[in-house]
Design a protein around this motif. Structure first.
Motif, mmCIF file in Angstrom:
data_model
loop_
_atom_site.group_PDB
_atom_site.id
_atom_site.type_symbol
_atom_site.label_atom_id
_atom_site.label_comp_id
_atom_site.label_asym_id
_atom_site.label_seq_id
_atom_site.Cartn_x
_atom_site.Cartn_y
_atom_site.Cartn_z
ATOM 1 N N ALA A 11 0.840 -1.208 0.000
ATOM 2 C CA ALA A 11 0.000 0.000 0.000
ATOM 3 C C ALA A 11 0.872 1.253 0.000
ATOM 4 C CB ALA A 11 -0.941 -0.005 1.203
ATOM 5 N N ALA A 12 1.932 1.263 0.802
ATOM 6 C CA ALA A 12 2.835 2.417 0.840
ATOM 7 C C ALA A 12 3.581 2.567 -0.484
ATOM 8 C CB ALA A 12 3.831 2.276 1.995
ATOM 9 N N MET A 13 3.966 1.457 -1.092
ATOM 10 C CA MET A 13 4.669 1.508 -2.372
ATOM 11 C C MET A 13 3.749 2.073 -3.459
ATOM 12 S SD MET A 13 7.832 0.303 -2.014
ATOM 13 C CE MET A 13 8.459 -0.719 -3.353
ATOM 14 N N LYS A 14 2.488 1.624 -3.507
ATOM 15 C CA LYS A 14 1.547 2.142 -4.502
ATOM 16 C C LYS A 14 1.301 3.627 -4.280
ATOM 17 C CE LYS A 14 -1.901 -0.783 -4.001
ATOM 18 N NZ LYS A 14 -3.119 -1.588 -4.233
ATOM 19 N N GLN A 15 1.136 4.029 -3.042
ATOM 20 C CA GLN A 15 0.882 5.443 -2.748
ATOM 21 C C GLN A 15 2.074 6.289 -3.193
ATOM 22 O OE1 GLN A 15 2.256 7.873 -0.470
ATOM 23 N NE2 GLN A 15 0.735 9.274 -1.273
ATOM 24 N N PHE A 16 3.292 5.863 -2.853
ATOM 25 C CA PHE A 16 4.489 6.629 -3.196
ATOM 26 C C PHE A 16 4.690 6.715 -4.704
ATOM 27 C CE2 PHE A 16 8.924 6.513 -4.531
ATOM 28 C CZ PHE A 16 9.274 7.803 -4.175
ATOM 29 N N TYR A 17 4.754 5.587 -5.397
ATOM 30 C CA TYR A 17 5.045 5.603 -6.831
ATOM 31 C C TYR A 17 3.903 6.227 -7.645
ATOM 32 C CZ TYR A 17 9.410 3.122 -6.260
ATOM 33 O OH TYR A 17 10.701 2.788 -5.914
ATOM 34 N N GLY A 18 2.679 6.087 -7.170
ATOM 35 C CA GLY A 18 1.556 6.759 -7.827
ATOM 36 C C GLY A 18 1.671 8.271 -7.690
ATOM 37 N N ALA A 19 1.998 8.740 -6.473
ATOM 38 C CA ALA A 19 2.126 10.182 -6.238
ATOM 39 C C ALA A 19 3.360 10.769 -6.920
ATOM 40 C CB ALA A 19 2.179 10.464 -4.730
ATOM 41 N N ALA A 20 4.486 10.054 -6.857
ATOM 42 C CA ALA A 20 5.737 10.588 -7.400
ATOM 43 C C ALA A 20 5.779 10.562 -8.924
ATOM 44 C CB ALA A 20 6.936 9.817 -6.841
ATOM 45 N N PHE A 21 5.265 9.495 -9.553
ATOM 46 C CA PHE A 21 5.442 9.311 -10.991
ATOM 47 C C PHE A 21 4.153 9.086 -11.779
ATOM 48 C CE2 PHE A 21 9.440 7.444 -9.152
ATOM 49 C CZ PHE A 21 10.235 8.543 -9.446
ATOM 50 N N GLY A 22 3.021 8.970 -11.108
ATOM 51 C CA GLY A 22 1.771 8.737 -11.807
ATOM 52 C C GLY A 22 1.585 7.307 -12.293
ATOM 53 N N TRP A 23 2.362 6.365 -11.760
ATOM 54 C CA TRP A 23 2.218 4.971 -12.154
ATOM 55 C C TRP A 23 0.869 4.446 -11.687
ATOM 56 C CZ3 TRP A 23 7.510 2.487 -10.402
ATOM 57 C CH2 TRP A 23 8.545 3.064 -11.154
ATOM 58 N N THR A 24 0.348 3.435 -12.372
ATOM 59 C CA THR A 24 -0.880 2.770 -11.973
ATOM 60 C C THR A 24 -0.555 1.312 -11.650
ATOM 61 O OG1 THR A 24 -1.452 2.248 -14.266
ATOM 62 C CG2 THR A 24 -2.325 4.308 -13.356
ATOM 63 N N PHE A 25 -1.488 0.648 -10.982
ATOM 64 C CA PHE A 25 -1.199 -0.671 -10.426
ATOM 65 C C PHE A 25 -2.373 -1.610 -10.575
ATOM 66 C CE2 PHE A 25 0.759 2.779 -8.123
ATOM 67 C CZ PHE A 25 2.102 2.487 -8.289
ATOM 68 N N GLU A 26 -2.066 -2.900 -10.496
ATOM 69 C CA GLU A 26 -3.083 -3.943 -10.507
ATOM 70 C C GLU A 26 -2.699 -4.971 -9.455
ATOM 71 O OE1 GLU A 26 -5.023 -7.138 -13.662
ATOM 72 O OE2 GLU A 26 -3.513 -5.708 -14.344
ATOM 73 N N ASP A 27 -3.579 -5.178 -8.481
ATOM 74 C CA ASP A 27 -3.316 -6.166 -7.437
ATOM 75 C C ASP A 27 -3.503 -7.568 -7.994
ATOM 76 O OD1 ASP A 27 -2.825 -4.224 -5.492
ATOM 77 O OD2 ASP A 27 -4.937 -4.114 -4.917
ATOM 78 N N TRP A 28 -2.539 -8.432 -7.721
ATOM 79 C CA TRP A 28 -2.599 -9.840 -8.104
ATOM 80 C C TRP A 28 -2.542 -10.649 -6.813
ATOM 81 C CZ3 TRP A 28 -3.540 -11.698 -12.884
ATOM 82 C CH2 TRP A 28 -3.410 -10.814 -13.944
ATOM 83 N N GLY A 29 -3.617 -10.647 -6.077
ATOM 84 C CA GLY A 29 -3.659 -11.333 -4.790
ATOM 85 C C GLY A 29 -3.219 -10.407 -3.675
ATOM 86 N N PRO A 30 -3.102 -10.938 -2.465
ATOM 87 C CA PRO A 30 -2.819 -10.087 -1.308
ATOM 88 C C PRO A 30 -1.370 -9.599 -1.179
ATOM 89 C CG PRO A 30 -3.003 -12.369 -0.633
ATOM 90 C CD PRO A 30 -3.364 -12.329 -2.102
ATOM 91 N N THR A 31 -0.432 -10.210 -1.929
ATOM 92 C CA THR A 31 0.973 -9.852 -1.711
ATOM 93 C C THR A 31 1.704 -9.382 -2.957
ATOM 94 O OG1 THR A 31 1.738 -12.124 -2.057
ATOM 95 C CG2 THR A 31 1.165 -11.486 0.217
ATOM 96 N N TYR A 32 1.015 -9.336 -4.121
ATOM 97 C CA TYR A 32 1.715 -8.948 -5.346
ATOM 98 C C TYR A 32 0.945 -7.860 -6.082
ATOM 99 C CZ TYR A 32 4.987 -9.231 -9.143
ATOM 100 O OH TYR A 32 5.968 -8.913 -10.028
ATOM 101 N N VAL A 33 1.681 -6.866 -6.558
ATOM 102 C CA VAL A 33 1.098 -5.746 -7.288
ATOM 103 C C VAL A 33 1.860 -5.558 -8.594
ATOM 104 C CG1 VAL A 33 0.671 -3.253 -7.245
ATOM 105 C CG2 VAL A 33 0.449 -4.587 -5.134
ATOM 106 N N ALA A 34 1.129 -5.548 -9.715
ATOM 107 C CA ALA A 34 1.745 -5.269 -11.013
ATOM 108 C C ALA A 34 1.825 -3.760 -11.206
ATOM 109 C CB ALA A 34 0.928 -5.894 -12.133
ATOM 110 N N ILE A 35 2.905 -3.306 -11.822
ATOM 111 C CA ILE A 35 3.120 -1.888 -12.112
ATOM 112 C C ILE A 35 2.787 -1.650 -13.579
ATOM 113 C CG2 ILE A 35 4.810 -0.022 -12.216
ATOM 114 C CD1 ILE A 35 6.524 -1.703 -10.214
ATOM 115 N N HIS A 36 2.027 -0.591 -13.845
ATOM 116 C CA HIS A 36 1.699 -0.193 -15.212
ATOM 117 C C HIS A 36 2.159 1.243 -15.449
ATOM 118 C CE1 HIS A 36 -0.628 -3.824 -15.687
ATOM 119 N NE2 HIS A 36 -1.370 -3.524 -14.650
#
Length: 124
Positions: free
Chosen positions: A19-44
């Motif tokens: 959650a912290a990684m998505k918040q940071f990279y989304g805010a800093a660079f505008g990246w988007t994400f897709e959750d793949w289960g409870p422990t893995y997040v794909a970066i787009h």
């Protein structure tokens, strides 16, 4: 677009808190994400496919391979990274191809940002 034989295909960053990684990279660079289960997040929208792995045996590090991002405006990128809550671990410096700085993300991974454009100092 097809896969490039022997080309970089995927970058995976160890994560201590997705959650912290998505918040940071989304805010800093505008990246988007897709959750793949409870422990893995794909970066787009980051230029190359990637993900955050919270269950990896690998640990965040500043000693392994260095992921380097490109910026059209190094000062704006540094301001965005600081605003999103990252620590700048190495201040900007010149090198023969341009200028770059390093930062640590919320999990402790060290990345760098570089620009080929020179930074103009304010006259005064």
């Amino acid at each position: 677009m097809g896969q490039l034989h022997h080309g970089f295909n995927y970058i995976e960053l160890p994560s201590t808190n997705n959650a912290a990684m998505k918040q940071f990279y989304g805010a800093a660079f505008g990246w988007t994400f897709e959750d793949w289960g409870p422990t893995y997040v794909a970066i787009h929208v980051a230029g190359v496919d990637g993900g955050f792995d919270q269950e990896s045996d690998r640990k965040p590090s500043d000693q392994g391979s260095l992921v380097i991002l490109y910026s059209d405006d190094l000062l704006a990128s540094e301001a965005s990274i600081r605003s999103a809550g990252a620590e700048v671990s190495m201040p900007a410096y010149d090198f023969p191809g341009g200028r770059r700085f390093h930062f640590k993300d919320p999990s402790g991974n060290e990345l760098a940002v570089w620009s080929a454009k020179p930074v103009m100092e304010a006259e005064g």
